[in-house]
Design a protein around this motif. Structure first.
Motif, PDB file in Angstrom:
ATOM      1  N   PRO A 172     -15.123 -27.329  -5.423  1.00 24.39           N
ATOM      2  CA  PRO A 172     -15.771 -27.115  -6.720  1.00 24.39           C
ATOM      3  C   PRO A 172     -16.684 -25.895  -6.722  1.00 24.39           C
ATOM      4  N   LEU A 173     -16.672 -25.178  -7.860  1.00 23.78           N
ATOM      5  CA  LEU A 173     -17.541 -24.011  -8.049  1.00 23.78           C
ATOM      6  C   LEU A 173     -18.479 -24.281  -9.216  1.00 23.78           C
ATOM      7  N   PRO A 174     -19.677 -23.719  -9.252  1.00 23.69           N
ATOM      8  CA  PRO A 174     -20.234 -22.880  -8.203  1.00 23.69           C
ATOM      9  C   PRO A 174     -20.578 -23.694  -6.964  1.00 23.69           C
ATOM     10  N   ALA A 175     -20.321 -23.115  -5.795  1.00 29.40           N
ATOM     11  CA  ALA A 175     -20.624 -23.797  -4.536  1.00 29.40           C
ATOM     12  C   ALA A 175     -22.026 -23.403  -4.082  1.00 29.40           C
ATOM     13  N   PRO A 176     -22.702 -24.277  -3.346  1.00 27.70           N
ATOM     14  CA  PRO A 176     -24.033 -23.925  -2.841  1.00 27.70           C
ATOM     15  C   PRO A 176     -24.027 -22.592  -2.103  1.00 27.70           C
ATOM     16  N   GLY A 177     -25.062 -21.787  -2.318  1.00 29.02           N
ATOM     17  CA  GLY A 177     -25.099 -20.432  -1.760  1.00 29.02           C
ATOM     18  C   GLY A 177     -25.740 -20.331  -0.397  1.00 29.02           C
ATOM     19  N   ARG A 178     -26.614 -21.289  -0.090  1.00 29.28           N
ATOM     20  CA  ARG A 178     -27.278 -21.234   1.225  1.00 29.28           C
ATOM     21  C   ARG A 178     -26.512 -22.150   2.168  1.00 29.28           C
ATOM     22  N   VAL A 179     -25.707 -21.555   3.032  1.00 26.65           N
ATOM     23  CA  VAL A 179     -24.864 -22.364   3.909  1.00 26.65           C
ATOM     24  C   VAL A 179     -25.105 -21.972   5.358  1.00 26.65           C
ATOM     25  N   ALA A 180     -24.863 -22.927   6.232  1.00 31.70           N
ATOM     26  CA  ALA A 180     -25.005 -22.643   7.661  1.00 31.70           C
ATOM     27  C   ALA A 180     -24.090 -23.560   8.448  1.00 31.70           C
ATOM     28  N   TYR A 181     -23.621 -23.050   9.573  1.00 35.17           N
ATOM     29  CA  TYR A 181     -22.773 -23.858  10.457  1.00 35.17           C
ATOM     30  C   TYR A 181     -23.200 -23.577  11.884  1.00 35.17           C
ATOM     31  N   ARG A 182     -23.584 -24.617  12.584  1.00 33.61           N
ATOM     32  CA  ARG A 182     -23.975 -24.462  13.985  1.00 33.61           C
ATOM     33  C   ARG A 182     -23.139 -25.403  14.841  1.00 33.61           C
ATOM     34  N   LYS A 183     -22.648 -24.857  15.938  1.00 36.47           N
ATOM     35  CA  LYS A 183     -21.694 -25.611  16.761  1.00 36.47           C
ATOM     36  C   LYS A 183     -22.027 -25.437  18.230  1.00 36.47           C
ATOM     37  N   PHE A 184     -22.018 -26.547  18.956  1.00 31.47           N
ATOM     38  CA  PHE A 184     -22.076 -26.488  20.409  1.00 31.47           C
ATOM     39  C   PHE A 184     -20.642 -26.679  20.891  1.00 31.47           C
ATOM     40  N   ALA A 192     -15.798 -28.654  18.953  1.00 26.35           N
ATOM     41  CA  ALA A 192     -17.214 -28.996  18.806  1.00 26.35           C
ATOM     42  C   ALA A 192     -17.557 -30.233  19.629  1.00 26.35           C
ATOM     43  N   VAL A 193     -18.526 -30.101  20.516  1.00 25.17           N
ATOM     44  CA  VAL A 193     -19.116 -31.302  21.117  1.00 25.17           C
ATOM     45  C   VAL A 193     -20.052 -31.900  20.063  1.00 25.17           C
ATOM     46  N   ALA A 194     -20.696 -31.014  19.316  1.00 24.97           N
ATOM     47  CA  ALA A 194     -21.492 -31.407  18.152  1.00 24.97           C
ATOM     48  C   ALA A 194     -21.611 -30.188  17.252  1.00 24.97           C
ATOM     49  N   ALA A 195     -21.442 -30.392  15.957  1.00 26.23           N
ATOM     50  CA  ALA A 195     -21.628 -29.275  15.015  1.00 26.23           C
ATOM     51  C   ALA A 195     -22.146 -29.820  13.697  1.00 26.23           C
ATOM     52  N   ALA A 196     -22.907 -28.972  13.004  1.00 22.69           N
ATOM     53  CA  ALA A 196     -23.511 -29.375  11.733  1.00 22.69           C
ATOM     54  C   ALA A 196     -23.216 -28.326  10.671  1.00 22.69           C
ATOM     55  N   ALA A 197     -22.799 -28.822   9.504  1.00 18.21           N
ATOM     56  CA  ALA A 197     -22.586 -27.952   8.343  1.00 18.21           C
ATOM     57  C   ALA A 197     -23.640 -28.297   7.296  1.00 18.21           C
ATOM     58  N   VAL A 198     -24.297 -27.268   6.786  1.00 20.42           N
ATOM     59  CA  VAL A 198     -25.341 -27.464   5.768  1.00 20.42           C
ATOM     60  C   VAL A 198     -25.016 -26.587   4.563  1.00 20.42           C
ATOM     61  N   ALA A 199     -25.121 -27.159   3.371  1.00 22.76           N
ATOM     62  CA  ALA A 199     -24.897 -26.393   2.129  1.00 22.76           C
ATOM     63  C   ALA A 199     -26.011 -26.759   1.154  1.00 22.76           C
ATOM     64  N   ILE A 200     -26.797 -25.759   0.766  1.00 21.39           N
ATOM     65  CA  ILE A 200     -27.944 -26.021  -0.125  1.00 21.39           C
ATOM     66  C   ILE A 200     -27.826 -25.134  -1.363  1.00 21.39           C
ATOM     67  N   ASN A 201     -28.031 -25.758  -2.497  1.00 21.00           N
ATOM     68  CA  ASN A 201     -28.052 -25.024  -3.756  1.00 21.00           C
ATOM     69  C   ASN A 201     -29.506 -24.897  -4.206  1.00 21.00           C
TER      70      ASN A 201
END
Ligand SMILES: Cc1cc2nc3c(=O)[nH]c(=O)nc-3n(C[C@H](O)[C@H](O)[C@H](O)COP(=O)(O)OP(=O)(O)OC[C@H]3O[C@@H](n4cnc5c(N)ncnc54)[C@H](O)[C@@H]3O)c2cc1C
Length: 288
Positions: A172-184, A192-201
């Motif tokens: 869906p659009l508009p999609a959150p603009g502040r995004v991050a992905y961190r992966k071990f 990924a042993v562990a990873a986190a996806a973050v999406a903030i509008n």
């Protein structure tokens, strides 16, 4: 390991792939082959017939609509990584693609194959959950759409039936603009042993909401609903809430355990990855 002999058919359309699947219960869809073929070599999968959908134009590419962007299931990780449309409209996809495996795997592996295989350490499930994507699945009775949070049904299990084909992923659009992905990453496999996806509008008035998804830690990728709810409110208050958000994300999570990471270590890696992803997403930007 030496592969065993298997029948191979290249489908000329999704419709043809569906009718082959309907007539051959021993058949399996082949997309990039980067999971299925290794499993066949190890005799962990034994399909009698491979139905190749990897080159079907109707399943390739990224199409931008007014209120969504749709990704063909046979689009490769490398194509998602390079997509200018996704960088502009849904940047979590290209961001996560950069940390999937290596260029060889990224050039062949597809997003659809990764989503249907649903490895608990795969990257795309977390991205699909954080972006609130819908999966379009074609079957004998027509097409249906499944929200990401109903798609993953447990350890390597999804809502896709053996006689169905995942055709497109709708974001869906508009999609959150502040995004991050961190992966071990696992040091040998890269998964990924562990990873986190973050999406903030963040709205113009500073009101924010968002979503968080985790992969690698439990038997399937999951949406951290309570933690995501804490993203709602004043954006300016979020830095003070980071520890509470991280704590909420892993409450009542039963971790996977293996030779590389026991449960406690995996949970801790999950917390650290999420904290780093939140810090990335909250980073001050020009114009703030
Ligand atoms: C060395 C290596 C490292 C890797 N590292 C990572 C990593 O870091 N992160 C990560 O997420 N993944 C990783 N992978 C997995 C890689 O991303 C795979 O390519 C992907 O998981 C599967 O996609 P595929 O197109 O190769 O699917 P295939 O192997 O062709 O198929 C996988 C499964 O999905 C089914 N399938 C495929 N497409 C469809 C469809 N459209 N509809 C219905 N069923 C379908 C097949 O029948 C099969 O059961 C790695 C793989 C390798 C070999």
């Amino acid at each position: 390991m030496i592969p065993y002999e298997v029948e191979y058919l290249r489908a000329s359309s999704v419709q043809q792939a569906l009718s082959i699947l309907a007539q051959n219960p021993e058949a399996k869809i082949l997309a990039g082959g980067h999971t299925l073929l290794p499993m066949m070599k190890l005799r962990l999968a034994r399909p009698g017939l491979l139905v190749d959908i990897g080159r079907l134009p109707e399943l390739r590419g990224i199409v931008v609509h007014e209120d969504s962007v749709s990704i063909g299931s046979a689009t490769t990780h490398a194509e998602l990584e390079a997509s200018a449309e996704l960088k502009r409209l849904a940047p979590l996809f290209p961001l996560a693609a950069t940390v999937i495996a290596d260029p060889t795997v990224r050039n062949r592996g597809t997003i659809g194959g990764a989503l249907v295989h649903a490895d608990p350490s795969a990257d795309w499930p977390a991205v699909a959950l954080a972006m609130d994507a819908e999966m379009e699945v074609a079957g004998g009775q027509g097409s249906r759409r499944i929200p990401a949070h109903e798609f993953f049904a447990g350890f390597m299990s999804t809502a896709v039936e053996p006689d169905e084909v995942l055709t497109r992923i709708h974001v869906p659009l508009p999609a959150p603009g502040r995004v991050a992905y961190r992966k071990f990453r696992h040091p040998s496999s890269g998964y990924a042993v562990a990873a986190a996806a973050v999406a903030i509008n963040v709205a113009k008035d500073g009101y924010s909401w968002g979503r968080i998804a985790i992969t690698g830690v439990a038997d399937a990728a999951f949406r951290a609903w309570e933690a995501g709810a804490l993203l709602e409110g004043s954006f300016a208050d979020l830095p003070d809430k980071v520890d509470a958000i991280v704590e909420a994300a892993f409450t009542n999570v039963t971790p996977l355990e293996d030779n590389f990471a026991d449960g406690a270590y995996r949970l801790q890696l999950g917390r650290v990855m999420l904290k780093r992803a939140l810090v990335d997403a909250l980073e001050p930007r020009r114009g703030d």
